[in-house]
Design an enzyme around this catalytic site. Structure first.
Site, PDB file in Angstrom:
ATOM      1  N   CYS A 124      58.920  28.001  30.393  1.00  0.00           N
ATOM      2  CA  CYS A 124      57.608  28.539  30.028  1.00  0.00           C
ATOM      3  C   CYS A 124      56.840  27.621  29.077  1.00  0.00           C
ATOM      4  CB  CYS A 124      57.749  29.944  29.447  1.00  0.00           C
ATOM      5  SG  CYS A 124      58.597  30.057  27.854  1.00  0.00           S
ATOM      6  N   HIS A 178      58.448  34.058  25.010  1.00  0.00           N
ATOM      7  CA  HIS A 178      57.828  33.623  26.262  1.00  0.00           C
ATOM      8  C   HIS A 178      56.349  33.333  26.014  1.00  0.00           C
ATOM      9  CE1 HIS A 178      57.900  33.151  30.615  1.00  0.00           C
ATOM     10  NE2 HIS A 178      56.778  33.841  30.709  1.00  0.00           N
ATOM     11  N   HIS A 190      52.309  31.410  34.296  1.00  0.00           N
ATOM     12  CA  HIS A 190      53.513  31.107  33.508  1.00  0.00           C
ATOM     13  C   HIS A 190      54.657  30.715  34.434  1.00  0.00           C
ATOM     14  CE1 HIS A 190      55.515  35.320  33.914  1.00  0.00           C
ATOM     15  NE2 HIS A 190      54.603  35.197  34.854  1.00  0.00           N
TER      16      HIS A 190
END
Length: 220
Positions: A124, A178, A190
């Site tokens: 990520c 994240h 993402h």
């Protein structure tokens, strides 16, 4: 209970049939948000009506809860879309567009833990760092929690204030784990997790909606 008529909630009220209808002007094309709201509402109805093992009052309460969540997401998506439109209209130097174009070219790239390039794959933070570095020459911290703690970038907690190009952060128990790039219309791009590819998801509801913690806006 008349469920078949409920999708009309997302449309205009019917005209009075007591007087002859005038020539009907063509309806303006509904926005993608309107269409999505209607489709989602229609999808809820069979789920409710088809499960006869649930008592009627329990089914009604379940439907009311689903409908409430749907309308909340719908209202939030309209606010978010408006903020994004304003940001893009003010993007005179094209920097936000550069971020979005670079990010979209990476859709479908496989996730790989520790990955920082299209050839190797992305995790990520590797994805977000690559986009900003190659699109605008901006270097970001390597991990999501350090990106989230950069005090030099504007902190945003209200999802309705998000604009395209913002960094959006997710986590559990108060800890960021994240990050993605907000692309507009309530969606972010993402690298999700092992076995999945770079994609867009909604942050207005569902799994990622529940995990959303904050956002940061870089001074581009």
């Amino acid at each position: 209970m008349g469920f078949a008529a409920l999708p009309a909630l997302a449309q205009d009220a019917p005209e009075d049939t007591a007087t002859p209808p005038a020539a009907k002007a063509p309806e303006p094309q509904r926005s993608k948000t309107d269409a999505a709201a209607t489709a989602t509402l229609a999808a809820l109805l069979p789920h409710l009506a088809g499960n006869d093992t649930i008592p009627l009052m329990d089914r009604s309460a379940m439907f009311a809860g689903d409908l409430s969540r749907l309308l909340s997401a719908y209202d939030a998506s309209r606010s978010v879309a408006s903020a994004t439109d304003t940001a893009l209209a003010n993007d005179s130097d094209g920097k936000v567009q550069s971020i979005l174009r670079r990010a979209m070219t990476l859709l479908g790239t496989p996730y790989r833990w520790g990955g920082t390039s299209p050839d190797a794959g992305f995790d990520c933070s590797g994805l977000v760092g690559y986009v900003f570095r190659t699109a605008l020459g901006i270097e970001l911290p390597r991990v999501s929690r350090e990106m989230a703690s950069q005090a030099s970038n504007q902190l945003i907690r209200d999802r309705s204030a998000l604009v395209a190009g913002d960094l959006v952060f997710f986590g559990r128990r108060g800890r960021v784990d994240h990050v993605g790039i907000y692309v507009g219309d309530g969606r972010f791009l993402h690298a999700p997790s092992t076995g999945k590819d770079v994609r867009t998801d909604t942050l207005l509801s569902g799994y990622w909606g529940d995990k959303f913690m904050q956002a940061r806006r870089l001074d581009l």
